[in-house]
Each structure stands twice: as C-alpha cells, then as structure tokens.
Design a protein around this motif. Sequence first.
Motif, PDB file in Angstrom:
ATOM      1  N   THR A 245       0.859  -1.191   0.000  1.00 33.34           N
ATOM      2  CA  THR A 245       0.000   0.000   0.000  1.00 33.34           C
ATOM      3  C   THR A 245       0.886   1.229   0.000  1.00 33.34           C
ATOM      4  O   THR A 245       1.831   1.313   0.800  1.00 33.34           O
ATOM      5  CB  THR A 245      -0.888   0.023   1.272  1.00 33.34           C
ATOM      6  N   SER A 246       0.588   2.175  -0.858  1.00 34.10           N
ATOM      7  CA  SER A 246       1.396   3.400  -0.852  1.00 34.10           C
ATOM      8  C   SER A 246       0.941   4.282   0.315  1.00 34.10           C
ATOM      9  O   SER A 246      -0.205   4.184   0.789  1.00 34.10           O
ATOM     10  CB  SER A 246       1.242   4.154  -2.172  1.00 34.10           C
ATOM     11  N   ILE A 247       1.834   5.155   0.746  1.00 29.29           N
ATOM     12  CA  ILE A 247       1.521   6.050   1.870  1.00 29.29           C
ATOM     13  C   ILE A 247       0.385   6.999   1.463  1.00 29.29           C
ATOM     14  O   ILE A 247      -0.499   7.303   2.271  1.00 29.29           O
ATOM     15  CB  ILE A 247       2.791   6.828   2.305  1.00 29.29           C
ATOM     16  N   ASP A 248       0.381   7.423   0.213  1.00 27.90           N
ATOM     17  CA  ASP A 248      -0.717   8.277  -0.267  1.00 27.90           C
ATOM     18  C   ASP A 248      -2.061   7.553  -0.160  1.00 27.90           C
ATOM     19  O   ASP A 248      -3.050   8.117   0.315  1.00 27.90           O
ATOM     20  CB  ASP A 248      -0.487   8.685  -1.734  1.00 27.90           C
ATOM     21  N   ASP A 249      -2.095   6.292  -0.594  1.00 25.34           N
ATOM     22  CA  ASP A 249      -3.356   5.517  -0.515  1.00 25.34           C
ATOM     23  C   ASP A 249      -3.753   5.283   0.937  1.00 25.34           C
ATOM     24  O   ASP A 249      -4.938   5.318   1.287  1.00 25.34           O
ATOM     25  CB  ASP A 249      -3.208   4.169  -1.233  1.00 25.34           C
ATOM     26  N   LEU A 250      -2.752   5.010   1.776  1.00 23.21           N
ATOM     27  CA  LEU A 250      -3.045   4.798   3.201  1.00 23.21           C
ATOM     28  C   LEU A 250      -3.689   6.052   3.786  1.00 23.21           C
ATOM     29  O   LEU A 250      -4.689   5.978   4.514  1.00 23.21           O
ATOM     30  CB  LEU A 250      -1.748   4.477   3.960  1.00 23.21           C
ATOM     31  N   PHE A 251      -3.121   7.206   3.435  1.00 22.53           N
ATOM     32  CA  PHE A 251      -3.659   8.452   3.968  1.00 22.53           C
ATOM     33  C   PHE A 251      -5.100   8.669   3.489  1.00 22.53           C
ATOM     34  O   PHE A 251      -5.988   8.999   4.293  1.00 22.53           O
ATOM     35  CB  PHE A 251      -2.777   9.646   3.585  1.00 22.53           C
ATOM     36  N   SER A 252      -5.339   8.455   2.195  1.00 19.93           N
ATOM     37  CA  SER A 252      -6.703   8.666   1.663  1.00 19.93           C
ATOM     38  C   SER A 252      -7.695   7.746   2.370  1.00 19.93           C
ATOM     39  O   SER A 252      -8.793   8.172   2.754  1.00 19.93           O
ATOM     40  CB  SER A 252      -6.761   8.353   0.174  1.00 19.93           C
ATOM     41  N   MET A 253      -7.298   6.492   2.540  1.00 16.11           N
ATOM     42  CA  MET A 253      -8.191   5.514   3.171  1.00 16.11           C
ATOM     43  C   MET A 253      -8.489   5.903   4.625  1.00 16.11           C
ATOM     44  O   MET A 253      -9.631   5.854   5.084  1.00 16.11           O
ATOM     45  CB  MET A 253      -7.449   4.169   3.188  1.00 16.11           C
ATOM     46  N   THR A 254      -7.442   6.316   5.353  1.00 15.82           N
ATOM     47  CA  THR A 254      -7.593   6.676   6.769  1.00 15.82           C
ATOM     48  C   THR A 254      -8.494   7.903   6.895  1.00 15.82           C
ATOM     49  O   THR A 254      -9.388   7.955   7.744  1.00 15.82           O
ATOM     50  CB  THR A 254      -6.203   6.978   7.390  1.00 15.82           C
ATOM     51  N   SER A 255      -8.246   8.857   6.016  1.00 14.30           N
ATOM     52  CA  SER A 255      -9.003  10.095   6.069  1.00 14.30           C
ATOM     53  C   SER A 255     -10.486   9.835   5.760  1.00 14.30           C
ATOM     54  O   SER A 255     -11.396  10.347   6.428  1.00 14.30           O
ATOM     55  CB  SER A 255      -8.327  11.067   5.102  1.00 14.30           C
TER      56      SER A 255
END
Length: 300
Positions: free
Chosen positions: A236-246
Amino acid sequence: MLITGGAGFIGSHVVEECLAHNYEVVVVDNFSSGNIDNLSINCKVYQIDINDAHLKHVFEVEKPDIVIHLAAQASVMKSIEDPIADGEINILGTLRLLEYARIHNVKKVVLASSAAVYGNPLEIPIDEEFPLNPLSFYSLSKWSGERYAQLYESLYGLPCCILRFSNVYGPRQNPQGEAGVVSIFINQLLNHEEIVIYGGQQTRDFVYVKDVAKACFRAIESPTTGIFNISSSSETSIDDLFSMTSLLAGISIEPYKYPLRQGEIQNSVLGNEKATNELGWQNIHSLHDGLRETILSYHK
Ligand SMILES: NC(=O)c1ccc[n+]([C@@H]2O[C@H](COP(=O)([O-])OP(=O)(O)OC[C@H]3O[C@@H](n4cnc5c(N)ncnc54)[C@H](O)[C@@H]3O)[C@@H](O)[C@H]2O)c1
C-alpha cells in the motif's frame, strides 16, 4: 507462559490472545514504552528490566514453559543515537532470556524480529531466504537476537520461532516520536493538525496487530520452528493509506507534500506463504477493516 514487553503495543494484544486461550500469563516489562493500562488484571506482572538480575528469580518462581519475547528497544532513530543501549536491550537482553529459557527447559521461545533485517529490498515480495542487509543498529541487533536463538536451537535443542513483522498497526500504538504512520495519521486527523507526507508513492506492508497476536499464538501452538515473515503480503502506498484513513475517519485535510527523505526505502512487501503453510496462520484483516477498527478504538 512468560511474555516480555507485554505492556507494549503488540505485547498487550499477544497477552489478550493468550489469556483468551486460557494460558496463565506472566508479563515482564520495565514500562519504558509500555503502559500498565494496556494489561488485563488476569495476568501477573513483574515490573523489571530484562537485563535485571531479578529475571533469574522470575524464571525460578514462575517456571514458564513458553517464552514470547517482545520487549525491545524498538526505535531505529534511538539505535543510531545510542547503539550501546540498543545492543544492551536487544542483544544482551535477548541472550539473557535465551540462557534462562535453556536452563529452565522452556518448550518454545517465540522471538519478535523485524522486516528491517532485510534492508533495502532488491526485489519484492521478500521471502525468508532473501539476503539480509541491516541498515541500522536496530536491525543489526534484531538480527543478532535471531542468530543467538538459532544457535540455542542447534546447540541445545531449544525450539525457537522467529517472527519477522512487517509494519504493524492497530489500537494502542503510541503516536509519539517514531511511531507507526497509521497512528500518526489518525492522531493528526482527529486533532485537525497539519499533516506532512514525504514522498507518498513509497509502499509498505501493513499488518493488523490482532493478526500479529494470532501469529504469536500459532507459533507457540505449532511444533514448527524457524523464521517466518508475518505480514499482509500486500503493498500500500503512503498516499493511498492516507486517503483511506481520512475517508474512514470522515475528516478531510490536504496534506503538505515534500520529497522522499534520503535513505528511505521505496517499496517493501513481505511474502507470508511460509507462515500460512507451516504455522497454519492467516492474515485475516484487510487494511480497510483493520483501519476501521483502529479508528473506532480512538473513540472509546
Ligand atoms: N511495531 C512494529 O511495527 C514492529 C515491527 C517489527 C518488529 N517489531 C518488534 O515487536 C516487538 C514489540 O514492539 P512494539 O511495537 O509493541 O513496541 P513497544 O515499544 O510498544 O513495546 C515494547 C515493550 O517492551 C518494554 N521494554 C522495552 N525495553 C525493555 C527492557 N529492557 N526490559 C523490559 N521491558 C522492556 C516496553 O516497556 C514495552 O512495553 C519489538 O521486539 C519490536 O522490535 C515491531
């Protein structure tokens, strides 16, 4: 059963898992990063350092048949700042535990190691045969612990399972300092703080802490020994992780973006087939489900 580091993030979930299976659990923890509130009243707790001479007494009194060793200096940054302190805890402390385990005929030792031992991967996914290349004193001290455990097994027949965790996340992860990126994002989002992402396209393998606790449990139940990656096996990319968390937190903040920091690993994912096939362990939680549970735990 003796669990070191039982008051820590991963340790507290391992304690819960073992109590749920009716094991008698004794915890050794010096509370340097762990918290007494993480622990159930149903386990006995010794507030001591694993290098304390009193550890010998704990083995004599408690006579554990199983040892799960999670206590560690777990920060890469601290290991660079103070390699001696890191070595004292992660190498000498591990050696001390293995020696007492040998003397007291412990039936199984489970040792927490880390994906950090692989260094910067030349190819992914990384399996257990991948050449090791520690890039910090932390990864070197974790590898040393592994090697001591392997020698105790080959010289004395002390059965050891070495578990190399990828990026573990979940409830009770400490968001301070050099913590997991998931707990940092959740805290920043819930507190409506400024968020900075270095790079963003770099990928990591996020494994939920309750799956990690189950892996430790499988390692004590299974007669198998050896080295096992404990991971989700997905990238998982950090960008995708951030979007998912947000999205799951229901809070939208535009992060500031900076270039990837020097020395940071680009892509990392660990193959978990060996743990699945030989320990009978399975990674159950999708990142989506694990993140949802983690965010919910912040509201309790
Ligand atoms: N969190 C991760 O993503 C991750 C990844 C790979 C490996 N690991 C390994 O998993 C284990 C647990 O990590 P964590 O994330 O739960 O860290 P943590 O800091 O939350 O837990 C470590 C626990 O060990 C205790 N401890 C530290 N030094 C001690 C000492 N000298 N004597 C007695 N107790 C001591 C701390 O008080 C704490 O309760 C560590 O061995 C770590 O290297 C963690």
